[in-house]
Write a protein that holds these residues in place. Sequence first.
Motif, PDB file in Angstrom:
ATOM      1  N   LEU A 229      44.505  57.040  31.286  1.00 35.67           N
ATOM      2  CA  LEU A 229      43.192  57.737  31.037  1.00 35.67           C
ATOM      3  C   LEU A 229      42.778  56.986  29.950  1.00 35.67           C
ATOM      4  N   GLY A 230      41.372  56.460  29.894  1.00 31.28           N
ATOM      5  CA  GLY A 230      40.818  55.766  28.826  1.00 31.28           C
ATOM      6  C   GLY A 230      39.260  56.226  28.306  1.00 31.28           C
ATOM      7  N   PHE A 231      39.052  56.475  27.215  1.00 32.23           N
ATOM      8  CA  PHE A 231      37.750  57.053  26.711  1.00 32.23           C
ATOM      9  C   PHE A 231      36.946  55.815  26.230  1.00 32.23           C
ATOM     10  N   SER A 232      35.849  55.713  26.583  1.00 29.71           N
ATOM     11  CA  SER A 232      34.763  54.797  25.680  1.00 29.71           C
ATOM     12  C   SER A 232      35.278  53.364  25.684  1.00 29.71           C
ATOM     13  N   TYR A 233      35.206  52.443  24.835  1.00 28.58           N
ATOM     14  CA  TYR A 233      35.994  51.039  25.279  1.00 28.58           C
ATOM     15  C   TYR A 233      37.335  51.212  25.768  1.00 28.58           C
ATOM     16  N   GLY A 234      38.010  52.092  25.893  1.00 34.90           N
ATOM     17  CA  GLY A 234      39.266  52.430  26.540  1.00 34.90           C
ATOM     18  C   GLY A 234      38.792  52.142  28.036  1.00 34.90           C
ATOM     19  N   SER A 235      37.790  52.743  28.533  1.00 31.84           N
ATOM     20  CA  SER A 235      37.375  52.304  29.706  1.00 31.84           C
ATOM     21  C   SER A 235      37.337  50.969  30.169  1.00 31.84           C
ATOM     22  N   ALA A 236      37.056  50.015  29.030  1.00 37.52           N
ATOM     23  CA  ALA A 236      36.961  48.564  29.512  1.00 37.52           C
ATOM     24  C   ALA A 236      38.424  48.298  29.907  1.00 37.52           C
ATOM     25  N   LEU A 237      39.413  48.817  28.847  1.00 44.88           N
ATOM     26  CA  LEU A 237      40.643  48.530  29.013  1.00 44.88           C
ATOM     27  C   LEU A 237      41.246  48.790  30.342  1.00 44.88           C
ATOM     28  N   GLY A 238      40.867  50.040  30.876  1.00 45.85           N
ATOM     29  CA  GLY A 238      41.012  50.400  32.246  1.00 45.85           C
ATOM     30  C   GLY A 238      40.799  49.749  33.156  1.00 45.85           C
ATOM     31  N   GLN A 239      39.396  48.943  33.286  1.00 43.06           N
ATOM     32  CA  GLN A 239      38.800  48.168  34.007  1.00 43.06           C
ATOM     33  C   GLN A 239      39.735  46.974  34.352  1.00 43.06           C
ATOM     34  N   TYR A 240      40.001  46.434  32.962  1.00 37.63           N
ATOM     35  CA  TYR A 240      40.881  45.041  32.776  1.00 37.63           C
ATOM     36  C   TYR A 240      41.982  45.159  33.652  1.00 37.63           C
ATOM     37  N   TYR A 241      42.718  46.447  33.436  1.00 39.39           N
ATOM     38  CA  TYR A 241      44.069  46.589  34.077  1.00 39.39           C
ATOM     39  C   TYR A 241      44.006  46.546  35.393  1.00 39.39           C
ATOM     40  N   ALA A 242      42.881  47.446  35.966  1.00 34.90           N
ATOM     41  CA  ALA A 242      42.929  47.434  37.467  1.00 34.90           C
ATOM     42  C   ALA A 242      42.234  46.253  38.155  1.00 34.90           C
ATOM     43  N   ASN A 243      41.800  45.438  37.481  1.00 32.18           N
ATOM     44  CA  ASN A 243      41.352  44.257  38.044  1.00 32.18           C
ATOM     45  C   ASN A 243      42.394  42.861  37.772  1.00 32.18           C
ATOM     46  N   MET A 244      43.283  43.243  36.853  1.00 33.73           N
ATOM     47  CA  MET A 244      44.248  42.028  36.570  1.00 33.73           C
ATOM     48  C   MET A 244      45.602  42.481  37.250  1.00 33.73           C
ATOM     49  N   PHE A 245      45.668  43.722  37.556  1.00 28.33           N
ATOM     50  CA  PHE A 245      46.983  44.289  38.187  1.00 28.33           C
ATOM     51  C   PHE A 245      46.486  45.482  39.186  1.00 28.33           C
ATOM     52  N   PRO A 246      45.781  45.015  40.206  1.00 25.93           N
ATOM     53  CA  PRO A 246      45.179  46.280  41.072  1.00 25.93           C
ATOM     54  C   PRO A 246      46.243  46.995  41.826  1.00 25.93           C
ATOM     55  N   ASP A 247      47.308  46.171  42.006  1.00 24.17           N
ATOM     56  CA  ASP A 247      48.326  46.718  43.016  1.00 24.17           C
ATOM     57  C   ASP A 247      49.454  47.740  42.267  1.00 24.17           C
ATOM     58  N   ARG A 248      49.274  47.770  40.773  1.00 24.24           N
ATOM     59  CA  ARG A 248      50.023  48.250  39.941  1.00 24.24           C
ATOM     60  C   ARG A 248      49.433  49.685  39.260  1.00 24.24           C
ATOM     61  N   VAL A 249      48.484  50.078  40.064  1.00 25.14           N
ATOM     62  CA  VAL A 249      48.058  51.378  39.561  1.00 25.14           C
ATOM     63  C   VAL A 249      48.223  52.589  40.399  1.00 25.14           C
ATOM     64  N   ARG A 250      48.909  53.629  39.735  1.00 24.21           N
ATOM     65  CA  ARG A 250      49.011  54.994  40.390  1.00 24.21           C
ATOM     66  C   ARG A 250      47.966  55.977  40.360  1.00 24.21           C
ATOM     67  N   ALA A 251      47.343  56.096  39.221  1.00 24.21           N
ATOM     68  CA  ALA A 251      46.032  56.774  38.885  1.00 24.21           C
ATOM     69  C   ALA A 251      45.297  56.303  37.410  1.00 24.21           C
ATOM     70  N   LEU A 252      44.225  55.918  37.362  1.00 24.38           N
ATOM     71  CA  LEU A 252      43.302  55.547  36.568  1.00 24.38           C
ATOM     72  C   LEU A 252      42.142  56.119  36.303  1.00 24.38           C
ATOM     73  N   ALA A 253      41.966  57.017  35.281  1.00 21.09           N
ATOM     74  CA  ALA A 253      40.547  57.738  34.805  1.00 21.09           C
ATOM     75  C   ALA A 253      39.943  57.030  33.822  1.00 21.09           C
ATOM     76  N   ILE A 254      38.632  56.900  33.867  1.00 13.63           N
ATOM     77  CA  ILE A 254      37.894  56.330  32.554  1.00 13.63           C
ATOM     78  C   ILE A 254      36.710  57.095  32.418  1.00 13.63           C
ATOM     79  N   ASP A 255      36.341  57.460  31.221  1.00 17.84           N
ATOM     80  CA  ASP A 255      35.488  58.434  30.830  1.00 17.84           C
ATOM     81  C   ASP A 255      34.561  57.679  29.520  1.00 17.84           C
TER      82      ASP A 255
END
Length: 601
Positions: A229-255
Motif C-alpha cells: 500500500l503506497g501513498f503519494s510518491y509511494g504510488s511511484a514506488l508501487g508502479q516501479y515494483y509492479a513493472n519490474m517484478f510483475p509476476d511477484r505481486v499478490r496485491a498492490l494498492a496505490i493512493d
Amino acid sequence: MPRRTRSLAARGIAGLILAGSAVAPAAAAPSPTGWGRPVHSDRTSPEEARRVDRVPTPDLDWYACYDYAECATVRLPLDYDKPKGPTTEVAVLRVKARDQQRRLGSLFLNPGGPGGSGTDVALAAPYFLGDEVLDRFDVVGVDPRGVGASQQVRCFPSVKEQTRAYAGLNVAFPWTKAEEKAYVASSVAVGRGCSTTGRPLTGAMSTAEVARDMDVLRRAVGDPKLTYLGFSYGSALGQYYANMFPDRVRALAIDGVLNANAWVGRGEARRLSQEDRLRSGQGAYKALREILARCEAAGPTACPLAEGDPLASFELVAKRLRARPVVIEDPDAGTVRVTYADFVSANLGALYDPTGYEQVVGLTAELLVLTDPTSGTAAREQARAGVARLAAKAREQARRYDFPYDNGLETFLGVDCTDGYHPTDAASFPALAAKADRRDPYFGRLWTWATAPCARRTWTVRDSDAYPGPFDRRTAAPVLVVGNYWDPSTNYQGAVGAARLLPNSRLLSSDSWGHTAYGTSACVTGAVDAYLIRGALPANGTVCTGDVQPFAEPPGKPAANRRAESSKSVLAAEGAPGRGEPKRLPPVVAPLPAVGSLTVR
C-alpha cells in the motif's frame, strides 16, 4: 490536480458523481489469499531476476522497539550489479498481525515524499489502518536508502557548508528577481554538492533500487509475493515494483497517484519540466477554485468570504501581497512577515488536509483586512491575532539550521533528480516557473521551483541501473489505483493515466478533499481493505465521497477520518490503540514547499 472554472469543474465530474458515494458491488474476487493462483502475467526480466535473486535472503534480527513494534537493520548491495561490493544499511520496522493464526502475510507501506519514512508510517499503522488489516497482516515499513533510520545521504561535509549552500532556498518559492537569482545559485550549489560529496549514495537512490530492496525484504519476511500500500510518491514506488517484478505481486494498492511516465519523463516529455508533466499546480488550483465556489454557495454564515466574490477576494489579497508583504508585531510570535509566496504556500499546505478549506477562507479573510489600510482597529486586531497564531505554528515546524545535520531536502532530491529527466540549466527555471503560473495560477510557480536543483548540468550523478520504464506490464494480481478529484499534489489525472497504462488494474475515484483518500473516506478505506485482504475489487466506475466536504458540516474531527497530529515519539509514548478505537490517517505526506518545508508529494 485538474483545476479550472467552477462550472467546468462541475461538468467534468458530474458523470462520475452519478455513480454514488458508496462502493459499488465488488467484482468477482480471486482466492482469499491470492498466493500462487494461476494468472497470466508478464514475467520479471532475466536481468532483473538475476540482480535480486542472487542476493542471499537476509536474516532479519528483529528486536523489540517503541513498545509495540519490532525493528531491524540489514545491509543491502549499493549496486545490485555488484552483489559482493559495497553495501548500504536499510532500516525496517514491523507491527505484527494481531491474529497470528489467521495471518495472511506482510503488508509493506510507503508514505511518499520521496524521503518519507516507511518505519514511521508503519509505526503509526494502528492509528489509521482498518482493524481487519491489522488483524491479518504484519505491517512492514522500510526507510528507503538514504532516508530516516537507514544510512543517511549527506551532500555536504558539515552543517556550515550546507547552510551556506541552502541560503537562497529560504523562501517558499522565489518571487522577486533577486530571490530568483539567489534560488538558482543555491540550486546549483545543492546539485553540485549532491553530485560530489553525496556520492556514492546519491547515485544509488533511484526508485528502482528501492524496489529491488523491497523485493529482497519481501523474501526476508517470508512472503512469496508482495502485498503493498503506497501513498503519494509511494504510488511511484508501487508502479516501479509492479513493472519490474510483475509476476511477484499478490496485491498492490496505490493512493494519490503519480503517473510514472510523467514522473520519469519518457519520450518527448523528457524535454519538459517535471511540473509540466505532472501538473500538480493544476490540481491545487482546481481544489482552491472549488472551495471558493462552495464558499459562495454556502453563504456568509458559513464562509467569511461569501459576502463578496471569494475568488476575487483571494486574488485581491494575492495582488496586494505581491506589491508589499504584510508585517505585524505580536507579543508571542514576534515580528511576522507574510509575503505573497508565504500566502500561496500556506494555502497549498491547507489544501493537503480535508478540513483545510477553513484555513483557506480564514487566512484570506484575515489578510484581506490586514492589507486594507481603511480597515477598522478591532477588525485589524482580530486578523492580526489569527495570522500570528498560524505563523507561530509554522515556526514550530520549520527546519532549524543548526546541529544535527538535516538531510530532508537531500533525500527528496536524491530520488527525484536521479529518477527523472529535468531541464538542462537551472537558469531556465524562472521562465519555466512563470509559464507554469500563467497556466496554473499561484501553484504552478511553486511546484516548478521544487526541482530546480535537479537541472542536469549541475545534478550530474546518475544511477546506471535506474528503471526508465515501460510502465505497462501485466501483473499477476490486479493493481488498485485510487484517485482523488481534489488532490492538490498528485493530480487526479495521474491516477487516470496510471490506470490506463497498467493493463491489469482498476481505478477507484473519490470526490475527496486533501492529499490521498484512504483514511479520509470510509468508502475508499473499506474498498482498499477488502482488496488487500480478499483481493476483491470495487466495481468498474465506482466513485466514493470523502467524509468531509467543504462547508457541508460543522468543522471537527470525525472518528476514523482525521489525520493524526502525533509524532513518532508521541505514538510510541501513548501505545497502539485497541480494536474499535478511532483511526486517523497520520500526516505521512505533508506539503513542504521550501527548505523550511520542502516540497513532497
